[in-house]
Design a protein around this motif. Structure first.
Motif, mmCIF file in Angstrom:
data_model
loop_
_atom_site.group_PDB
_atom_site.id
_atom_site.type_symbol
_atom_site.label_atom_id
_atom_site.label_comp_id
_atom_site.label_asym_id
_atom_site.label_seq_id
_atom_site.Cartn_x
_atom_site.Cartn_y
_atom_site.Cartn_z
ATOM 1 N N UNK A 188 76.040 100.775 77.595
ATOM 2 C CA UNK A 188 76.531 101.729 76.723
ATOM 3 C C UNK A 188 76.146 103.405 76.760
ATOM 4 N N UNK A 189 76.508 103.230 78.234
ATOM 5 C CA UNK A 189 75.740 104.748 78.654
ATOM 6 C C UNK A 189 76.763 106.038 77.832
ATOM 7 N N UNK A 190 75.860 107.347 77.146
ATOM 8 C CA UNK A 190 76.385 107.269 77.217
ATOM 9 C C UNK A 190 78.130 107.661 75.890
ATOM 10 N N UNK A 191 78.359 106.528 75.841
ATOM 11 C CA UNK A 191 79.362 105.852 74.808
ATOM 12 C C UNK A 191 80.971 105.771 75.551
ATOM 13 N N UNK A 192 80.938 105.606 77.363
ATOM 14 C CA UNK A 192 81.669 106.004 77.419
ATOM 15 C C UNK A 192 82.338 104.612 77.485
ATOM 16 N N UNK A 193 81.823 103.528 77.894
ATOM 17 C CA UNK A 193 83.163 102.392 77.488
ATOM 18 C C UNK A 193 83.357 102.750 76.619
ATOM 19 N N UNK A 194 85.081 101.788 76.378
ATOM 20 C CA UNK A 194 86.142 101.675 75.354
ATOM 21 C C UNK A 194 85.453 101.423 74.335
ATOM 22 N N UNK A 223 79.980 87.699 78.515
ATOM 23 C CA UNK A 223 79.743 89.123 78.834
ATOM 24 C C UNK A 223 78.994 89.714 78.838
ATOM 25 N N UNK A 224 78.294 90.416 79.281
ATOM 26 C CA UNK A 224 76.794 91.427 78.509
ATOM 27 C C UNK A 224 76.766 92.649 78.604
ATOM 28 N N UNK A 225 75.423 92.858 78.011
ATOM 29 C CA UNK A 225 75.496 95.263 77.535
ATOM 30 C C UNK A 225 74.303 95.221 77.806
ATOM 31 N N UNK A 226 73.870 96.766 78.306
ATOM 32 C CA UNK A 226 72.848 96.649 78.649
ATOM 33 C C UNK A 226 73.006 97.834 77.713
ATOM 34 N N UNK A 227 71.855 97.881 76.451
ATOM 35 C CA UNK A 227 71.593 99.255 75.685
ATOM 36 C C UNK A 227 71.150 99.767 76.604
ATOM 37 N N UNK A 228 71.052 100.949 77.075
ATOM 38 C CA UNK A 228 69.994 102.751 77.096
ATOM 39 C C UNK A 228 68.948 102.728 76.601
ATOM 40 N N UNK A 229 69.408 103.012 75.240
ATOM 41 C CA UNK A 229 68.149 103.119 74.210
ATOM 42 C C UNK A 229 67.131 102.083 74.609
ATOM 43 N N UNK A 230 67.511 100.899 74.798
ATOM 44 C CA UNK A 230 66.287 99.957 74.947
ATOM 45 C C UNK A 230 65.988 99.968 76.492
ATOM 46 N N UNK A 231 66.073 100.813 76.961
ATOM 47 C CA UNK A 231 65.430 100.711 78.755
ATOM 48 C C UNK A 231 64.381 101.504 77.979
ATOM 49 N N UNK A 232 63.179 101.313 79.213
ATOM 50 C CA UNK A 232 61.895 101.243 79.283
ATOM 51 C C UNK A 232 61.628 102.224 79.246
ATOM 52 N N UNK A 233 60.785 103.402 78.798
ATOM 53 C CA UNK A 233 59.824 104.431 78.808
ATOM 54 C C UNK A 233 61.352 105.483 79.154
ATOM 55 N N UNK A 293 68.770 90.467 87.794
ATOM 56 C CA UNK A 293 67.836 91.148 86.717
ATOM 57 C C UNK A 293 68.111 91.829 85.887
ATOM 58 N N UNK A 294 69.638 92.388 86.012
ATOM 59 C CA UNK A 294 70.494 92.661 85.129
ATOM 60 C C UNK A 294 71.199 91.908 83.790
ATOM 61 N N UNK A 295 71.234 90.883 85.104
ATOM 62 C CA UNK A 295 72.255 90.150 83.211
ATOM 63 C C UNK A 295 70.891 89.023 83.077
ATOM 64 N N UNK A 296 69.589 89.166 83.658
ATOM 65 C CA UNK A 296 68.711 88.954 82.508
ATOM 66 C C UNK A 296 68.781 89.893 81.193
ATOM 67 N N UNK A 297 68.053 91.324 81.999
ATOM 68 C CA UNK A 297 67.576 92.282 81.023
ATOM 69 C C UNK A 297 69.216 92.593 79.930
ATOM 70 N N UNK A 298 70.663 92.421 80.377
ATOM 71 C CA UNK A 298 71.375 92.492 79.234
ATOM 72 C C UNK A 298 71.622 91.664 78.205
#
Length: 419
Positions: A188-194, A223-233, A293-298
């Protein structure tokens, strides 16, 4: 000079004769990998006598008979390294007897020629290592052949656009019909995905799951999605792109710049580097591990999440980066043609003037029955001030997916649930 082979006790030998002996390799490249060594400390094959050479090959035959009975290999490589430049590390002549088994490598053609990496299999056409995009080299031209062979597809695309799904749809559903597993990770980075594209992805997943439940050897779509706000640090950027395909006898991954959009898969100038599992297994494993790794985190993509994301994207406070300002437009639905207008008018009369609650419209193939149905639902909604529940029946999966797309695009911007 000394030799580690001469230090091996005779109890470890698997065969011997007057001039040579055989023992298992301490670092085998396959089960049963055996070395045949002269009893005399001879540096290379070219230093051995005629009798020693004959004794060595007598034991090669003996070892083969033993391995045939014990392991039933499908073939053998017999090899000799002569000199440091040829890879010899123990300066005592030894002949490798290497059992080979079907499937132990992706493509065995070339055999011992593979001592020069990348030069072994002159029979297999090597695909171009770099896709450069543009009209001369669109990325889809590289993807289509591996899509057609893959039983496992893993796509990591920072952004997803409806136009890109249109390009991929036939390839994805053909893979699913063959029983392939297809996984997609986006963000969902910058809401570019429609949001509409994510809704269409849900249609793919739901439609495929329903067909799988109806029986038949279908594959799976997730299908899975990575939430940028939930990324560490302080990480607030998610911009990776990779496409990976595995099937009988091959594995190929592309890493580069193409997201899921019509431009990125077609005429856009996008660079994507190909890595083949059998040519560069370390690089291939790295790409595969990174995806996992990203699949497990999404998080799994759901209708509730897509609805919340659509609301966020509508009020996104962050501007898009250069090159991403304009999401690829999907063509607006066309106005109804005369036959559709006639049918819509007849439907309206039957309901509003004649009080009928049921109607039947019959149209020939290609005259737009699905679009007519969506137009009728839209008209009914406007007349009654609410959206009806609609059941679409079809005898083929692609018709259901097409119907969902048609309804979504006609009813764009209005809350609607599809399943």
């Amino acid at each position: 000079m000394t030799s580690p082979f001469l230090e091996t006790p005779e109890s470890a030998w698997v065969a011997s004769n007057a001039l040579a002996f055989a023992l298992r390799d301490r670092f085998p490249v396959s089960p049963g990998h055996t070395l045949v060594v002269p009893r005399r400390l001879v540096p290379t094959w070219f230093d051995a006598t005629t009798d020693e050479r004959a004794a060595i090959f007598e034991l090669v035959d003996t070892v083969k008979r033993q391995l045939d009975a014990e392991l039933h290999p499908d073939g053998y490589n017999i090899g000799i390294n002569a000199g440091e430049a040829a890879g010899q590390t123990v300066m005592h002549l030894h002949v490798h007897v290497i059992p080979r088994f079907r499937g132990d490598v992706d493509d065995p053609r070339g055999g011992v020629r593979h001592v020069i990496p990348g030069r072994g299999n002159y029979l297999a056409g090597r695909p171009p290592p770099l896709a450069t995009g543009g009209a001369e080299d669109p990325f889809l031209r590289h993807l289509a052949p591996v899509f057609a062979r893959a039983t496992d597809v893993a796509i990591l695309s920072a952004f997803v656009q409806e136009s890109g799904l249109d390009v991929l749809e036939s390839h994805v559903f053909a893979a699913l019909a063959r029983g392939a597993r297809v996984r997609l990770v986006t963000g969902d980075y910058l809401h570019i995905t429609q949001a509409a594209a994510l809704a269409e992805v849900l249609d793919w997943a739901g439609g495929n799951a329903a067909l799988s439940g109806a029986g038949g050897a279908r594959g799976s779509f997730e299908a899975r999605v990575v939430e940028v706000d939930a990324l560490p640090g302080t990480i607030r950027s998610f911009h990776p792109k990779s496409w990976r395909f595995e099937g009988p006898g091959f594995g190929a991954a592309f890493v580069g710049s193409s997201n899921i959009s019509r431009a990125a898969l077609g005429p856009g100038i996008e660079w994507n580097l190909r890595v083949d599992r059998h040519r560069d297994p370390d690089a291939y494993r790295a790409a595969a591990s990174a995806f996992e790794r990203w699949w497990s985190r999404a998080r799994p993509l759901t209708a509730d999440w897509v609805e919340r994301y659509a609301q966020r994207a509508t009020h996104a406070p962050v501007g898009l980066p250069p090159g991403e300002e304009d999401a690829e437009p999907i063509e607006a639905p066309p106005p109804p043609h005369p036959i559709q207008r006639e049918a819509l008018a007849a439907l309206h009369r039957s309901r509003a003037e004649e009080g009928r609650r049921r109607a039947l419209v019959v149209l020939a193939t290609g005259l737009g029955k699905t679009y007519l149905a969506a137009l009728d639902v839209e008209a009914w909604s406007e007349h009654h001030g609410r959206r009806p529940r609609v059941l679409v029946l079809a005898h083929r999966e692609e018709l259901l997916v097409q119907a969902a797309r048609t309804f979504r695009r006609l009813l764009r911007g209005r809350a609607a649930r599809f399943g």
